[in-house]
Design a protein around this motif. Sequence first.
Motif, short mmCIF file in Angstrom:
data_model
loop_
_atom_site.label_atom_id
_atom_site.label_comp_id
_atom_site.label_asym_id
_atom_site.label_seq_id
_atom_site.Cartn_x
_atom_site.Cartn_y
_atom_site.Cartn_z
N GLU A 79 76.83 22.41 32.75
CA GLU A 79 77.56 23.63 33.02
C GLU A 79 79.03 23.39 33.31
O GLU A 79 79.85 24.26 33.09
N GLU A 80 79.33 22.21 33.85
CA GLU A 80 80.71 21.94 34.23
C GLU A 80 81.19 20.67 33.54
O GLU A 80 80.39 19.78 33.24
N ALA A 81 82.51 20.59 33.31
CA ALA A 81 83.09 19.38 32.75
C ALA A 81 83.17 18.32 33.84
O ALA A 81 83.16 18.64 35.03
N VAL A 82 83.23 17.04 33.42
CA VAL A 82 83.27 15.94 34.38
C VAL A 82 84.46 16.11 35.33
O VAL A 82 84.33 15.90 36.54
N ALA A 83 85.62 16.54 34.77
CA ALA A 83 86.81 16.69 35.61
C ALA A 83 86.59 17.73 36.71
O ALA A 83 87.06 17.56 37.83
N GLN A 84 85.85 18.77 36.38
CA GLN A 84 85.56 19.81 37.38
C GLN A 84 84.71 19.25 38.51
O GLN A 84 84.95 19.54 39.69
N ILE A 85 83.72 18.46 38.15
CA ILE A 85 82.83 17.88 39.17
C ILE A 85 83.62 16.90 40.04
O ILE A 85 83.48 16.87 41.26
N GLN A 86 84.50 16.12 39.37
CA GLN A 86 85.32 15.15 40.12
C GLN A 86 86.21 15.87 41.13
O GLN A 86 86.36 15.45 42.26
N ALA A 135 78.09 12.72 34.07
CA ALA A 135 78.11 12.98 32.63
C ALA A 135 78.02 14.48 32.41
O ALA A 135 77.37 15.18 33.17
N ALA A 136 78.69 14.96 31.36
CA ALA A 136 78.54 16.36 30.97
C ALA A 136 77.83 16.36 29.62
O ALA A 136 78.39 15.94 28.62
N GLU A 137 76.57 16.72 29.62
CA GLU A 137 75.77 16.65 28.39
C GLU A 137 74.63 17.65 28.46
O GLU A 137 74.08 17.90 29.53
N THR A 138 74.28 18.19 27.28
CA THR A 138 73.15 19.14 27.25
C THR A 138 72.06 18.71 26.27
O THR A 138 70.98 19.28 26.27
N HIS A 139 72.36 17.72 25.43
CA HIS A 139 71.39 17.32 24.40
C HIS A 139 70.36 16.38 25.02
O HIS A 139 70.69 15.29 25.50
N LEU A 140 69.12 16.79 25.02
CA LEU A 140 68.06 16.06 25.73
C LEU A 140 67.95 14.61 25.28
O LEU A 140 67.88 13.70 26.12
N GLU A 141 67.94 14.39 23.97
CA GLU A 141 67.73 13.03 23.46
C GLU A 141 68.88 12.11 23.90
O GLU A 141 68.64 10.96 24.27
N LEU A 184 67.88 7.88 40.85
CA LEU A 184 67.93 9.32 41.14
C LEU A 184 68.79 10.02 40.08
O LEU A 184 69.90 9.59 39.79
N VAL A 185 68.22 11.07 39.48
CA VAL A 185 68.93 11.79 38.43
C VAL A 185 68.94 13.28 38.76
O VAL A 185 67.92 13.85 39.14
N ILE A 186 70.12 13.91 38.64
CA ILE A 186 70.20 15.37 38.79
C ILE A 186 70.50 15.95 37.41
O ILE A 186 71.43 15.50 36.74
N ILE A 187 69.74 16.92 36.98
CA ILE A 187 70.02 17.63 35.73
C ILE A 187 70.42 19.05 36.12
O ILE A 187 69.59 19.82 36.60
#
Length: 479
Positions: A131-138, A154-160, A173-176
């Motif tokens: 939902e957010e770009a890496v810069a936004q999260i930073q 990481a900013a990604e939506t593609h599951l594979e 630990l992973v947050i999606i």
Amino acid sequence: MAKVQSLFVCQSCGTTHARWLGRCEACSAWNTIVEEAHAGPNPSSPGMRARGKGLGKGLGLTFQTMDGVESTPPRLATGIGEFDRVCGGGLVAASSILVGGDPGIGKSTLLLQAVAGAALLDVKSVYVSGEEAVAQIQERAKRMGLEKASVQLAAETHLETILDGLKREKPHLVIIDSIQTVWTDTLTAAPGTVAQVRACAHELVSFAKKAGTIIILVGHVTKDGQIAGPRVVEHLVDGVLQFEGERGHHFRILRGLKNRFGPTDEIGVFEMGDTGLREVSNPSQLFLDNRGHSRPGSVVFAGIEGTRPLLVEIQALAAPTAFGAPRRAVVGWDATRLAMILAVLETRCGIAFGGRDVYLNVAGGLRITEPAADLAVAAALISALFDIALPEECVVFGEIALSGDVRPVTRAEARLKEALKLGFNKVYLPRAGATGMTASKSTQVTRLVSGQFGMAQHVIATAADLVTSITGQVQIQGQ
Ligand code: TYD
Ligand code: MG
């Protein structure tokens, strides 16, 4: 390779249709049919390889006894006490958790703090945002003073792509954030549809089990209050946490709805501030609306949320109806339950609310579901109608039956202790909830007893007793 066919499945009743329809023919629900890819039997699955041609054979199921595993799973703490407590004392390896809530309530903030907390405790952590770009999260991390934590972003939506990255990094630990934005190649359905959410959640949960990773999925609650469509993800994951609160208020509650590794119904209380969420260690203080002196229509309810006692102020107003049918408006409590309490007061105690608009509000924006609040609600209504305040420093709890009897509730002692801790010295409570007292005579409607908690205990046996206690007059009992 089996040919991938499309099936159209009603998400409400599960009926399969050959083509898309606006309305399900089986359950008549509108707009519930979603395209799902359906593959035939997988020829590379072990079962199919074993079966060869002809009727299939299983692979030999082995059974085990119940006393096999004895050790309790080790817990991974994030350092955010309230969050860990709701998870049952920390996160369990190889488990998956869904955190649901309204958009904008603070899910990303909470999980960024949790993942940063874990990283500071040397847990290898990854935060994938769709939902957010890496810069936004930073930038957000910086504002919250978390930029030193070694979280991989990481900013990604593609599951594979996400799964490839996770296999390479091997995090603990992973947050999606969020599952609704993730999509897989194997389906033609658009991201966010039930089919995509279900397929992606299934893949991620399987990955967590295989790799021993903890995966936390963020899910936006849909309009009808269900997480990611009709419960599609809830049964896949090991835990479901709900993050809730009122937009206009600062406090947020994290509520455990499902937990395969610990208790449910546990809550964590947070306050949203400029630098993220702050844990609230004494929530009762938060929900008591600047308590000074007692006012008519305002009653303090000694409740239990999860395993914790919590004092909340319940406010009622009975205003004359200007015209038409009287209004009944309720915030933070069940409207049906309010109607029931009003009916009991009218029928059993002869109090008429007919010409009054009734408004009921739980202060602080909390939602109460406990039946133990009945007596407090009734007290607020009576106090509002007669314009008589309850005694100062008084709490109320008890369940009211349709007969007008006041029934005992669970954990009376914990409620009393919390009230005492916050400086209350009087309580209206059901008979069995009273401690340190002898059985009272049935003719006596109210007794004042100094119990072991040093509180004056008004024992309320029926709704009519409550009216008498508050108004100080003997009411005529209804038929
Ligand atoms: P967010 O975590 O983005 O919500 P969600 O992921 O559930 O959609 O939080 C959004 C709201 O929180 C936003 O309206 C601003 C507020 N907020 C604060 O008040 N203080 C803060 O420090 C942060 C990070 C957010
Ligand atoms: Mg978010």
